[in-house]
Design a protein around this motif. Structure first.
Motif, mmCIF file in Angstrom:
data_model
loop_
_atom_site.group_PDB
_atom_site.id
_atom_site.type_symbol
_atom_site.label_atom_id
_atom_site.label_comp_id
_atom_site.label_asym_id
_atom_site.label_seq_id
_atom_site.Cartn_x
_atom_site.Cartn_y
_atom_site.Cartn_z
ATOM 1 N N ALA A 184 40.867 46.440 51.989
ATOM 2 C CA ALA A 184 40.023 47.433 51.311
ATOM 3 C C ALA A 184 40.866 48.273 50.360
ATOM 4 N N GLN A 185 42.048 48.656 50.761
ATOM 5 C CA GLN A 185 42.924 49.431 49.880
ATOM 6 C C GLN A 185 43.341 48.604 48.670
ATOM 7 N N ALA A 186 43.673 47.351 48.922
ATOM 8 C CA ALA A 186 44.076 46.470 47.813
ATOM 9 C C ALA A 186 42.930 46.299 46.832
ATOM 10 N N ALA A 187 41.716 46.186 47.348
ATOM 11 C CA ALA A 187 40.553 46.015 46.466
ATOM 12 C C ALA A 187 40.290 47.261 45.645
ATOM 13 N N ARG A 188 40.562 48.447 46.179
ATOM 14 C CA ARG A 188 40.325 49.694 45.461
ATOM 15 C C ARG A 188 41.360 49.901 44.361
ATOM 16 N N THR A 189 42.551 49.405 44.573
ATOM 17 C CA THR A 189 43.622 49.628 43.588
ATOM 18 C C THR A 189 43.567 48.639 42.451
ATOM 19 N N LYS A 190 42.730 47.640 42.506
ATOM 20 C CA LYS A 190 42.623 46.659 41.425
ATOM 21 C C LYS A 190 41.752 47.150 40.315
#
Length: 111
Positions: free
Chosen positions: A105-111
């Motif tokens: 979820a964090q990786a998806a938000r930072t993209k």
């Protein structure tokens, strides 16, 4: 309780009730239910107090039942430890899944 006050028949009945409670607890554990041990603990403590007050002949008379109590408690303890280990393993799996989900979820938000 003095040896003269000891009532072997009542002691045997009480001990058999405790054995029955242990077996019921085992069935609950097998079914994944919570096992309440406080009542069992108090009854066992009472039996132990009674056993300590017995004379040698009286102890010999109830020795097989006391041995059965020890065996049943040992089996319940082993099964509870196994259940505890299984639960810990499941919780670690949930924790690892939650960590992975949070990381994604964090990786998806930072993209």
């Amino acid at each position: 309780m003095s040896p003269e006050q000891f009532k072997p028949d009542q002691f045997k009945k009480d001990l058999k009730r405790v054995l029955s409670l242990i077996r019921t607890g085992q069935r609950y554990l097998d079914d994944g239910k919570v096992v309440e041990l406080s009542a069992l603990e108090h009854r066992i403590a009472d039996l132990c107090d009674q056993a300590r007050s017995m004379g040698a002949e009286q102890r010999r008379e109830v020795a097989p039942l006391l041995a059965a109590l020890g065996d049943e408690l040992g089996q319940l303890e082993a099964n509870m430890q196994k259940e505890y280990s299984d639960i810990q393993r499941q919780l670690r799996g949930i924790s690892n899944t939650a960590q992975a989900t949070n990381a994604y979820a964090q990786a998806a938000r930072t993209k």
